[in-house]
Design a protein around this motif. Structure first.
Motif, PDB file in Angstrom:
ATOM      1  N   ALA A 155      32.918 -15.388 -49.271  1.00 35.17           N
ATOM      2  CA  ALA A 155      31.755 -15.819 -49.992  1.00 35.17           C
ATOM      3  C   ALA A 155      30.733 -15.960 -48.816  1.00 35.17           C
ATOM      4  N   ALA A 156      31.024 -16.281 -47.724  1.00 32.79           N
ATOM      5  CA  ALA A 156      30.357 -16.516 -46.277  1.00 32.79           C
ATOM      6  C   ALA A 156      29.857 -14.992 -46.220  1.00 32.79           C
ATOM      7  N   HIS A 157      30.449 -13.834 -46.082  1.00 34.51           N
ATOM      8  CA  HIS A 157      30.207 -12.519 -45.906  1.00 34.51           C
ATOM      9  C   HIS A 157      28.932 -12.204 -46.756  1.00 34.51           C
ATOM     10  N   LYS A 158      29.183 -12.234 -48.120  1.00 33.07           N
ATOM     11  CA  LYS A 158      28.398 -12.170 -49.373  1.00 33.07           C
ATOM     12  C   LYS A 158      27.062 -12.823 -48.703  1.00 33.07           C
ATOM     13  N   ARG A 159      27.088 -14.013 -48.563  1.00 33.93           N
ATOM     14  CA  ARG A 159      25.687 -14.707 -48.125  1.00 33.93           C
ATOM     15  C   ARG A 159      24.972 -14.154 -46.929  1.00 33.93           C
ATOM     16  N   LEU A 160      25.925 -13.974 -46.120  1.00 35.47           N
ATOM     17  CA  LEU A 160      25.293 -13.184 -44.718  1.00 35.47           C
ATOM     18  C   LEU A 160      24.511 -11.694 -45.121  1.00 35.47           C
ATOM     19  N   PHE A 161      25.196 -11.175 -45.988  1.00 36.67           N
ATOM     20  CA  PHE A 161      24.490  -9.716 -46.514  1.00 36.67           C
ATOM     21  C   PHE A 161      23.289  -9.843 -47.476  1.00 36.67           C
ATOM     22  N   GLU A 162      23.475 -11.076 -48.162  1.00 37.43           N
ATOM     23  CA  GLU A 162      22.162 -11.119 -49.103  1.00 37.43           C
ATOM     24  C   GLU A 162      21.102 -11.631 -47.951  1.00 37.43           C
ATOM     25  N   ARG A 163      21.153 -12.119 -46.849  1.00 34.95           N
ATOM     26  CA  ARG A 163      20.136 -12.458 -45.867  1.00 34.95           C
ATOM     27  C   ARG A 163      19.692 -11.266 -45.116  1.00 34.95           C
ATOM     28  N   LEU A 164      20.521 -10.538 -44.730  1.00 33.05           N
ATOM     29  CA  LEU A 164      20.346  -9.263 -44.041  1.00 33.05           C
ATOM     30  C   LEU A 164      19.430  -8.336 -45.103  1.00 33.05           C
ATOM     31  N   ASP A 165      19.750  -8.324 -46.269  1.00 30.86           N
ATOM     32  CA  ASP A 165      19.115  -7.460 -47.390  1.00 30.86           C
ATOM     33  C   ASP A 165      17.719  -8.063 -47.545  1.00 30.86           C
ATOM     34  N   ARG A 166      17.407  -9.099 -47.058  1.00 26.30           N
ATOM     35  CA  ARG A 166      16.066  -9.730 -47.657  1.00 26.30           C
ATOM     36  C   ARG A 166      15.432  -9.693 -46.170  1.00 26.30           C
ATOM     37  N   GLY A 167      16.072  -9.360 -45.142  1.00 22.47           N
ATOM     38  CA  GLY A 167      15.530  -9.378 -43.774  1.00 22.47           C
ATOM     39  C   GLY A 167      15.186 -10.593 -43.053  1.00 22.47           C
ATOM     40  N   GLU A 168      16.212 -11.436 -43.486  1.00 21.56           N
ATOM     41  CA  GLU A 168      16.118 -12.841 -42.977  1.00 21.56           C
ATOM     42  C   GLU A 168      17.255 -12.973 -41.616  1.00 21.56           C
ATOM     43  N   GLU A 169      16.883 -13.738 -40.745  1.00 20.67           N
ATOM     44  CA  GLU A 169      17.692 -13.946 -39.575  1.00 20.67           C
ATOM     45  C   GLU A 169      19.054 -14.561 -40.063  1.00 20.67           C
ATOM     46  N   LEU A 170      20.280 -14.249 -39.429  1.00 20.65           N
ATOM     47  CA  LEU A 170      21.482 -14.545 -39.425  1.00 20.65           C
ATOM     48  C   LEU A 170      21.738 -16.084 -38.935  1.00 20.65           C
ATOM     49  N   PRO A 171      22.503 -16.587 -39.334  1.00 19.92           N
ATOM     50  CA  PRO A 171      22.775 -17.911 -38.921  1.00 19.92           C
ATOM     51  C   PRO A 171      23.823 -17.988 -37.506  1.00 19.92           C
ATOM     52  N   ILE A 172      24.100 -17.040 -37.297  1.00 15.78           N
ATOM     53  CA  ILE A 172      25.183 -16.790 -36.052  1.00 15.78           C
ATOM     54  C   ILE A 172      24.874 -15.603 -35.524  1.00 15.78           C
ATOM     55  N   PRO A 173      24.973 -15.559 -34.229  1.00 17.35           N
ATOM     56  CA  PRO A 173      24.855 -14.166 -33.423  1.00 17.35           C
ATOM     57  C   PRO A 173      26.045 -13.232 -33.854  1.00 17.35           C
ATOM     58  N   ILE A 174      25.665 -11.997 -34.119  1.00 18.57           N
ATOM     59  CA  ILE A 174      26.798 -11.058 -34.641  1.00 18.57           C
ATOM     60  C   ILE A 174      27.124 -10.230 -33.389  1.00 18.57           C
TER      61      ILE A 174
END
Length: 187
Positions: free
Chosen positions: A39-58
């Motif tokens: 579920a967390a990965h899905k939300r991370l990817f939703e943010r990436l797809d919207r061009g938003e910053e991630l809540p953690i450093p990758i």
């Protein structure tokens, strides 16, 4: 059979060491790791797809596929065993291409993940399934950093000390799951 040396590594110094690690190496990780499951990965990817910053450093981070249970008295978390890594295979190549250094889970990975590990000089560590209570003893602190509404599947920043893992897939293409099966078939 000879006793294999255990290697102590800090996550802040992991990247330059990854190319030297080989399948079967036993590692004691210390430092920062982040938990993230489906579920967390899905939300991370939703943010990436919207061009938003991630809540953690990758870049140069370690993601542990786990959902720690609530803390027990005197502990940072309750049980914190690995989940099946294959469930994150559709997400892993993109994160590896963004600079993710390593992942921790249990079970084999897809060919696409193996290729991304090689291409990016990364590593996949296996943690022992069924040992969540013992693993929790290596976790010094846990802080929810994203998606608190997901409960145990929220993203947490863990500070770990001597967290035991084994190199399951190295950046040269070694895969302990495949070599182990091949060895077993020779018996």
């Amino acid at each position: 059979m000879t006793e294999q040396e255990t290697i102590s590594l800090d996550t802040s110094e992991l990247r330059p060491v990854l190319t030297k690690l080989q399948i079967g190496d036993r590692i004691l990780l210390s430092g920062v790791i982040y938990t993230a499951r489906d579920a967390a990965h899905k939300r991370l990817f939703e943010r990436l797809d919207r061009g938003e910053e991630l809540p953690i450093p990758i870049r140069d981070s370690v993601i542990y596929y786990a959902g720690p249970t609530p803390a027990q008295q005197g502990m940072a978390v309750g049980a914190c065993g690995p989940t099946t890594a294959g469930r994150m295979d559709r997400f892993a190549p993109r994160l590896l291409n963004m600079g993710l250094a390593a992942m921790i889970g249990k079970g084999d990975r897809s060919q696409a993940v193996e290729a991304a590990i090689r291409e990016n000089g990364a590593c996949y560590f296996a943690a022992v399934g069924g040992a969540g209570a013992l693993i929790a003893q290596c976790i010094q602190s846990a802080e929810v950093v994203a998606f608190e509404d997901l409960g145990c599947e929220s993203i947490k920043k863990l500070i770990v000390k001597d967290f035991p893992v084994t190199v399951a897939i190295d950046c040269r293409g070694g895969n302990r799951y495949k070599s182990g099966r091949a060895l077993y078939q020779q018996i």
